[in-house]
Design an enzyme around this catalytic site. Structure first.
Site, PDB file in Angstrom:
ATOM      1  CG  ASP A 129      -9.713  69.223   1.296  1.00  0.00           C
ATOM      2  OD1 ASP A 129     -10.093  68.540   2.261  1.00  0.00           O
ATOM      3  OD2 ASP A 129     -10.458  69.518   0.352  1.00  0.00           O
ATOM      4  CE1 TYR A 172      -0.721  74.883   1.423  1.00  0.00           C
ATOM      5  CE2 TYR A 172      -0.697  77.215   1.990  1.00  0.00           C
ATOM      6  CZ  TYR A 172      -1.145  75.922   2.216  1.00  0.00           C
ATOM      7  OH  TYR A 172      -2.023  75.677   3.241  1.00  0.00           O
TER       8      TYR A 172
END
Length: 451
Positions: free
Chosen positions: A106, A175
């Site tokens: 995002d 991540y």
């Protein structure tokens, strides 16, 4: 050498003039040359995967958007580079070249190992285009990086089979979330992170989007570890990284997990809150009542962590699927196009920015005292009910960390399990189906890696 016309006779000069006139006339009547039109369809194609990095704060997210966006998207800029390099056909768009991404990020989220697979123009004969040969192949990395801005860099590419999918062939996604230990008990955060390992229902640790119509919130976390990445600092504590590895992730899952870990690190929540938020169904066990977790079938309201420190570090594939490679010696003398040197220069500039900011902070401390330090409770010995008032009798203001120097400030803290709950997932999905969802006859499949 220029002729010495002063020694020439009249007849010689006249002959020379006639010769020059003839050459001039011949040149002016010569037919103009036309470049051969370029037809992408007449060139061989092959399917490749590219690995690239990008600075998330410069873009409006990774995914291409049909409508206007405040900032460009990474895919829009990257696709235009492929088009300008005549590697793909612009008229077909992303679908026309079989474009597939590994994981969607995002706005504000960066990536160091994002992967996209697609069909591109090849310099190899058609019969060899699908074979893992790189002999005389186009220099994809160099070509694209010459056209891309410095905030997007192609790192490697690989020949792949025609049925390869950057999304579905991915084994796991890794991540990283960076933060400082200022006001945090990292050992408590790690205790909370340990509860994430394994397969769980993460509906209370993600953003719920009825438009995606997700009903399965089970995801498998393989690794959840906090490690230091820098020495101790006098001003902002030590820099740590939270490494989270999983097969797939839900919308904003990592940032929601980090927000809860920050609450645990301050002492506002216990490490067991993570297990409680994943206890969405009534467990049938013989556990004693005092050890049973509360049922949390609806998500409590809380703010997720900041996007800036989050990075998609790696997308892992089987060795038989991917063979990452470079263009060889991609340094071009005098042009400054060496990829390592480019990123090294950016890093060096960032280091200088950090030193400057440290000196700004040192300058302000000469005249202004830092605010009272309440966190972490495990070190200060305080609780939400024993916070000292100011000299003027004012209630203390808590600054709950959200990452990257951002805070949610308030005079009173409400425990997560006592907060207002959102609607149940089934209720929210049904409301969307009979409302906005009735306008759409075709639902999109949600991404497996969304942050």
């Amino acid at each position: 050498m220029t002729p010495n016309y002063e020694s020439w006779s009249k007849e010689e000069l006249i002959a020379r003039l006639k010769e020059l006139e003839t050459k001039k006339h011949t040149k002016s009547t010569r037919s103009p040359t036309f470049k051969k039109p370029f037809h992408l369809s007449s060139h061989p194609k092959r399917k490749i995967a590219i690995k690239f990095c990008y600075s998330g704060w410069e873009y409006n997210g990774l995914a291409y958007q049909n409508g206007p966006t405040p900032l460009p998207t990474v895919e829009d800029v990257l696709f235009k580079a492929f088009v300008k390099a005549r590697l793909v056909d612009e008229t077909g768009g992303l679908d026309g070249c079989g474009w597939e991404r590994c994981g969607r990020t995002d706005r504000g989220v960066s990536a160091a190992g994002q992967v996209v697979s697609l069909w591109v123009r090849s310099a190899l004969p058609t019969k060899n285009a699908s074979k893992p040969s790189t002999k005389h192949e186009l220099r994809y990395i160099s070509i694209l990086n010459r056209l891309l801005p410095p905030t997007i860099r192609v790192l490697a590419w690989s020949p792949i089979s025609p049925d390869f999918s950057a999304r579905f062939n991915c084994k796991h996604r890794h991540y990283k979330y960076f933060f400082t230990s200022h006001g945090l008990d990292v050992s408590l955060m790690q205790s909370a992170a340990n509860h994430l390992i394994g397969e769980h229902d993460f509906r209370n640790l993600c953003k719920l989007d009825p438009g995606k119509q997700i009903t399965n919130f089970h995801r498998c976390v393989m690794h959840a570890q906090i490690n230091p990445v820098s020495p101790e600092s006098d001003s902002g504590g030590r820099v740590y990284v939270f490494d989270l590895v999983g097969s797939a992730f839900l919308y904003h899952q990592v940032r929601h997990i980090m927000a809860v870990l920050f609450l645990v690190g301050t002492g506002l929540e216990q490490p067991s809150i993570v297990s409680a938020l994943m206890n969405v169904f009534q467990a049938e066990s013989n556990t004693s009542p005092e050890l049973q977790l509360p049922l949390v079938d609806r998500k409590p309201e809380y703010q997720m962590a900041d996007a800036l420190p989050l990075m998609l570090w790696d997308c892992a594939y089987a060795d038989s699927d991917i063979t990452w490679q470079s263009d060889g010696n991609n340094a071009e003398n005098g042009t400054g196009s060496d990829l390592y040197q480019q990123l090294h220069s950016i890093h060096q500039r960032s280091v200088i920015h950090t030193v400057l900011d440290e000196h700004f902070l040192a300058a302000v401390t000469q005249y202004h005292s830092p605010p009272p330090q309440y966190f972490p409770f495990s070190q200060t010995g305080l609780t939400p009910h024993t916070l000292p008032h100011s000299n003027l009798g004012r209630e203390p203001v808590l600054g709950v960390p959200l990452g990257a120097g951002t805070y949610k400030r308030g005079a009173k803290y409400t425990p997560l399990l006592e907060r207002k709950r959102l609607d149940h997932v089934d209720v929210a999905n049904e409301r969307w189906r009979i409302g906005r969802g009735s306008k759409y006859s075709k639902q999109q499949t949600p991404d497996d890696g969304i942050e």
